[in-house]
Scaffold this active site. Structure first.
Site, PDB file in Angstrom:
ATOM      1  CG  ASP A 158       2.812  -4.787 -14.345  1.00  0.00           C
ATOM      2  OD1 ASP A 158       3.004  -5.634 -15.241  1.00  0.00           O
ATOM      3  OD2 ASP A 158       2.072  -4.995 -13.367  1.00  0.00           O
ATOM      4  CG  LEU A 192      -1.631   1.356   1.496  1.00  0.00           C
ATOM      5  CD1 LEU A 192      -2.578   1.714   0.354  1.00  0.00           C
ATOM      6  CD2 LEU A 192      -2.369   1.320   2.826  1.00  0.00           C
ATOM      7  CB  CYS A 227      -1.431   6.881  -6.205  1.00  0.00           C
ATOM      8  SG  CYS A 227      -1.968   5.376  -7.020  1.00  0.00           S
TER       9      CYS A 227
END
Length: 429
Positions: free
Chosen positions: A195, A110, A117
């Site tokens: 990714d 996380l 983010c």
């Protein structure tokens, strides 16, 4: 002083009694009025994001901490009633109205995605060219619940099932936006996504069940800083000074991109390293160069676009793109060579169809000028290519040729894959 404000304070705007008279104006957005974010806008925005607590110039280390709103559990209850997806990180569930919650098994995972983010969100706040539109936003986070809250989308591109003539235009337009997003990540945020695949591209809702909505890039769980950043050692600390997480930047080829969507240049590196029995130590590797990171992300995006092309054309599902699933162990060099075969054959078919000259450094006839593929392995590779060509003929692929006549599709594929090459140094090798 602002020109408009100066005009309001000029004598022509004063009443006969000498009092200041300012004519009312319709409300205007700050961005439209000033053209960029003001200092006050920044203050009201910044308190919800990562804060720098210290900069160590000697070790080139940046220390940050989470804002208070990310450590408070003040969100609606998480029910875990409607599962939307599951991965190695944990699971995604529907949450409240038009939102999802990504729950992590490990708080360190996380921390990683939350830091990335938030860096992207800070970058988006100062974006002026619209390149950030195809990057997913995050709504909030709760470290106590190991949760990241995000907007809800219909599904991933991998799970999208309504492929028809009407999908071509939104597919091309969507990937043009995703290409811009990759440039924004690299140049404005200093990040290497690493990714990109159809499972990490989200499809938005439309008014109809069969329409393809806008495409958005998501999942920054393995994103890292590239070498163009001034500081590469970024550490997250608690309010009491305890280190919670260190954002890594060391990367080696085996950990970049899903194996099925690895560009040919990465597949060749992995093939060579496995053949030599060499396993690189990630801690001994450095950050990926900015240009290399950009090329690899664009190439993975290109092979994700080929996934969409295959679904537009191969309604019989006879062509195993991108995963031939030959059952090799990841320690076997052939494991990586197998993923090159469908890419090479498909690109040769498209090159002939579009009259393009796509030299990928490996051909279905066994030409590999930059990588010494053993005779045994090349024999196996040629067998795979022959089988794939047969499957192309048995499928409806060539009957769907009109679907490939979009004026921008050939150029987009060529642009995304322009620098990919089956050689350890890519096109420059």
């Amino acid at each position: 002083m602002d020109v408009n404000m100066a005009a309001e304070l000029s004598p022509t705007n004063s009443s006969s009694s000498g009092e200041l008279s300012v004519s009312p104006e319709p409300p205007r957005e700050t961005q439209a009025f000033l053209g960029k974010v003001t200092v006050i806008d920044y203050f009201t925005f910044q308190h919800k994001h990562l804060k720098v607590t210290n900069i160590d110039d000697m070790t080139e280390t940046l220390y940050v901490k989470l804002p208070e709103n990310m450590t408070r559990c003040d969100h609606l209850p998480i029910t875990c009633e409607y599962l939307l997806g599951r991965g190695s990180y944990g699971a995604v569930y529907a949450h409240a109205d038009n939102a999802t919650v990504k729950l992590y098994d490990s708080v360190t995972e996380l921390y990683h995605e939350l830091m990335v983010c938030d860096m992207i969100q800070i970058g988006k706040a100062t974006a002026e060219d619209g390149q950030d539109k195809a990057l997913v936003d995050y709504l909030s986070a709760c470290t106590s619940c190991h949760a990241l809250f995000m907007p809800q989308f219909r599904c991933s591109l991998q799970d999208y099932g309504h492929w028809h003539d009407g999908s071509i235009e939104p597919l091309v337009r969507g990937f043009q936006g995703l290409k811009d997003a990759v440039y924004f990540l690299n140049r404005h945020c200093g990040l290497f996504h690493s990714d990109i695949s159809p499972s990490n591209i989200l499809v938005d809702f439309t008014d109809t069940m069969w329409g393809m909505g806008r495409l958005v890039l998501t999942d920054y769980g393995t994103a890292s800083l590239h070498d163009r950043n001034k500081m590469l050692d970024v550490r997250l600390k608690s309010s009491k000074g305890r280190q919670l997480y260190r954002l890594y930047c060391q990367r080696e080829p085996f950990s970049i991109a899903k194996d099925t969507y690895k560009p040919l240049c990465l597949l060749s590196k992995c093939y060579i390293l496995r053949g030599a029995g060499h396993i690189p130590d990630p801690s001994a590797c450095g950050p990926v160069g900015a240009q290399t990171a950009l090329r690899l992300d664009l190439q993975s995006l290109g092979y994700s676009l080929l996934y969409g092309i295959m679904h537009l054309a191969d309604s019989t599902h006879k062509i195993p793109y991108p995963n031939p699933d030959m059952g090799f162990d990841r320690s076997d060099p052939l494991y990586f060579l197998q993923f090159a075969a469908p890419k090479v054959v498909l690109l040769e078919v498209l090159s002939q169809m579009w009259n393009l000259n796509l030299d990928m450094g490996l051909t279905s006839c066994g030409e590999s000028p930059c990588v010494d593929v053993t005779a045994e392995h090349m024999s196996q590779f040629l067998q795979w290519c022959r089988s794939l060509k047969k499957r192309f003929k048995e499928s409806y692929f060539f009957n769907c040729r009109p679907r490939f006549e979009h004026p921008h599709l050939p150029g987009l594929v060529a642009e995304l894959l322009a620098d990919d090459f089956f050689g350890p140094d890519g096109r420059r090798g």
